[in-house]
Design a protein around this motif. Sequence first.
Motif, PDB file in Angstrom:
ATOM      1  N   GLU A  27      -2.775 -30.657 -26.721  1.00 59.49           N
ATOM      2  CA  GLU A  27      -2.210 -29.924 -25.608  1.00 59.49           C
ATOM      3  C   GLU A  27      -1.812 -30.739 -24.464  1.00 59.49           C
ATOM      4  O   GLU A  27      -0.783 -30.413 -23.721  1.00 59.49           O
ATOM      5  CB  GLU A  27      -3.431 -29.031 -25.130  1.00 59.49           C
ATOM      6  CG  GLU A  27      -3.882 -27.994 -26.262  1.00 59.49           C
ATOM      7  CD  GLU A  27      -5.116 -27.169 -25.763  1.00 59.49           C
ATOM      8  OE1 GLU A  27      -5.400 -27.455 -24.715  1.00 59.49           O
ATOM      9  OE2 GLU A  27      -5.468 -26.132 -26.826  1.00 59.49           O
ATOM     10  N   GLN A  28      -2.645 -31.998 -24.229  1.00 53.90           N
ATOM     11  CA  GLN A  28      -2.087 -32.736 -23.135  1.00 53.90           C
ATOM     12  C   GLN A  28      -0.609 -33.320 -23.390  1.00 53.90           C
ATOM     13  O   GLN A  28       0.144 -33.486 -22.538  1.00 53.90           O
ATOM     14  CB  GLN A  28      -2.768 -34.098 -22.907  1.00 53.90           C
ATOM     15  CG  GLN A  28      -4.479 -33.436 -22.271  1.00 53.90           C
ATOM     16  CD  GLN A  28      -5.268 -34.873 -21.872  1.00 53.90           C
ATOM     17  OE1 GLN A  28      -5.130 -35.634 -22.866  1.00 53.90           O
ATOM     18  NE2 GLN A  28      -5.600 -34.928 -20.791  1.00 53.90           N
ATOM     19  N   LEU A  71       1.877 -30.535 -22.945  1.00 57.73           N
ATOM     20  CA  LEU A  71       2.194 -30.190 -21.547  1.00 57.73           C
ATOM     21  C   LEU A  71       2.757 -31.400 -20.742  1.00 57.73           C
ATOM     22  O   LEU A  71       3.795 -31.311 -19.827  1.00 57.73           O
ATOM     23  CB  LEU A  71       0.934 -29.942 -20.856  1.00 57.73           C
ATOM     24  CG  LEU A  71       0.149 -28.612 -21.033  1.00 57.73           C
ATOM     25  CD1 LEU A  71      -1.264 -28.445 -20.729  1.00 57.73           C
ATOM     26  CD2 LEU A  71       0.911 -27.525 -20.733  1.00 57.73           C
ATOM     27  N   PHE A 100      -3.824 -22.088 -25.665  1.00 53.68           N
ATOM     28  CA  PHE A 100      -4.501 -23.183 -25.221  1.00 53.68           C
ATOM     29  C   PHE A 100      -5.780 -22.991 -24.941  1.00 53.68           C
ATOM     30  O   PHE A 100      -6.376 -22.070 -25.048  1.00 53.68           O
ATOM     31  CB  PHE A 100      -3.679 -23.783 -23.814  1.00 53.68           C
ATOM     32  CG  PHE A 100      -2.265 -24.239 -23.990  1.00 53.68           C
ATOM     33  CD1 PHE A 100      -2.190 -25.518 -24.258  1.00 53.68           C
ATOM     34  CD2 PHE A 100      -1.336 -23.285 -24.097  1.00 53.68           C
ATOM     35  CE1 PHE A 100      -0.842 -26.036 -24.101  1.00 53.68           C
ATOM     36  CE2 PHE A 100       0.053 -23.697 -24.111  1.00 53.68           C
ATOM     37  CZ  PHE A 100       0.291 -24.966 -24.194  1.00 53.68           C
ATOM     38  N   HIS A 114      -5.183 -25.896 -18.803  1.00 55.50           N
ATOM     39  CA  HIS A 114      -4.192 -25.907 -19.982  1.00 55.50           C
ATOM     40  C   HIS A 114      -3.459 -24.518 -19.904  1.00 55.50           C
ATOM     41  O   HIS A 114      -2.361 -24.572 -19.787  1.00 55.50           O
ATOM     42  CB  HIS A 114      -4.596 -26.423 -21.177  1.00 55.50           C
ATOM     43  CG  HIS A 114      -4.722 -27.876 -21.204  1.00 55.50           C
ATOM     44  ND1 HIS A 114      -5.353 -28.519 -22.368  1.00 55.50           N
ATOM     45  CD2 HIS A 114      -4.868 -28.951 -20.163  1.00 55.50           C
ATOM     46  CE1 HIS A 114      -5.639 -29.850 -21.945  1.00 55.50           C
ATOM     47  NE2 HIS A 114      -5.423 -29.964 -20.800  1.00 55.50           N
ATOM     48  N   LEU A 141      -1.023 -36.131 -17.277  1.00 61.46           N
ATOM     49  CA  LEU A 141      -0.424 -35.593 -18.473  1.00 61.46           C
ATOM     50  C   LEU A 141       0.901 -36.167 -18.943  1.00 61.46           C
ATOM     51  O   LEU A 141       1.149 -36.175 -20.125  1.00 61.46           O
ATOM     52  CB  LEU A 141      -0.299 -33.982 -18.274  1.00 61.46           C
ATOM     53  CG  LEU A 141      -1.754 -33.103 -17.914  1.00 61.46           C
ATOM     54  CD1 LEU A 141      -1.244 -31.662 -17.467  1.00 61.46           C
ATOM     55  CD2 LEU A 141      -2.290 -33.110 -19.587  1.00 61.46           C
TER      56      LEU A 141
END
Length: 375
Positions: free
Chosen positions: A26-27, A30, A51, A56, A103
């Motif tokens: 997810e990081q 993003l 997420f 997030h 991020l």
Amino acid sequence: MPHTPEPDEDHDLYASAPPQPVFHVEQALLGALLLDPHRLGDLTGITADSFSTAAHTALFAAISALPPPDPDEHAKNATWLDLVLTTARQQARGLTASDLHALVQVCPWPRHAPAYARMVEAEHARRRLEAAAERLVHTVHDASLPHPVQTVLTEADALATVVDDIAARFPPRAGVLPRTAAPPPPAAPDYLEAIEEERLLLATATAYPAGIDAVPWLLPGDLVVPLHAGLWQCLNALARRKEPVDPVTVLWEAQQRGLLDDGSDPGEVLRMLAEPAGSVEHWGERALQRSLLTTAEHTGQRITAFAGDPANTPFQLVLGARRALADIGAVRTRWQHATTPPCCPPPPRRPAPTTRAGRPTTTAAHATRPVRAAR
């Protein structure tokens, strides 16, 4: 399931406990979108709910809601990033500019955003399936329900819908069943009550063997006590052969089938078969209802175990879940036959899932019944 902080909780993207792999995915996703906002157009089927954390979720919602910046302007200043941060902090107040910077730094390749999105979507599918299976098990144990069977079947349909949706997003391909060990079958609810009702079923069927033909939908596996299941087979065999049915003939049939080899007391069997009450249909329906609820609970537990294992792919989850749901379908069909008046046709069955589904809803990365256990 992983804890999802409330929107108003102070949030640190780097929790003290080691995060799961999907957190890093997810990081990366993003970060890719913060670097190249136009890549959001390459993603379909993924939403903020996909997420795993509130921070997030808030960031993806902000990125999706804001118009993308001019690429040249975005390369020169952080105006758009500031706007993203301001918007996201309405839902996750703990976010800071350094979080966004982190991020961006951890994203390996922004062009891999479609692959990252696919991974996030797969993990979200696993969480959705786990939650739906847990709701099914919870419903089975809800003693306040006025119509438990119908409510449980409705919840089973909701679980099947989740499975179908996952299959549509992740088209099935050649694969294997989940390797996760399935939990053992649960004990029947109200076990002592079940024993007493099964004794009454057997005694009443022995006294009124004509009632056996009225319950063809009741199978030995629906009974919780192995001896009772065997005696029900004896009763059906005698009735099918049109032989005399009474406690003595049933006992003799049980001996011929080896049911007394476990040390069961023949005298106790005779006494049990000599105390009828009620009707065969009533006790048979009670046994079948108990069997349906137990099957639903075991199905939910099996799917929960599959979904709780992150090693299982969406394809394995779909295959394993459909195999488990087939057990409910088999008992459900018999329940409908048992409870539908002869003048009324049974309700239509839920359409079977298609063997092939459409294309994935996220763009792919660029190239570089089992037999029911005895109880």
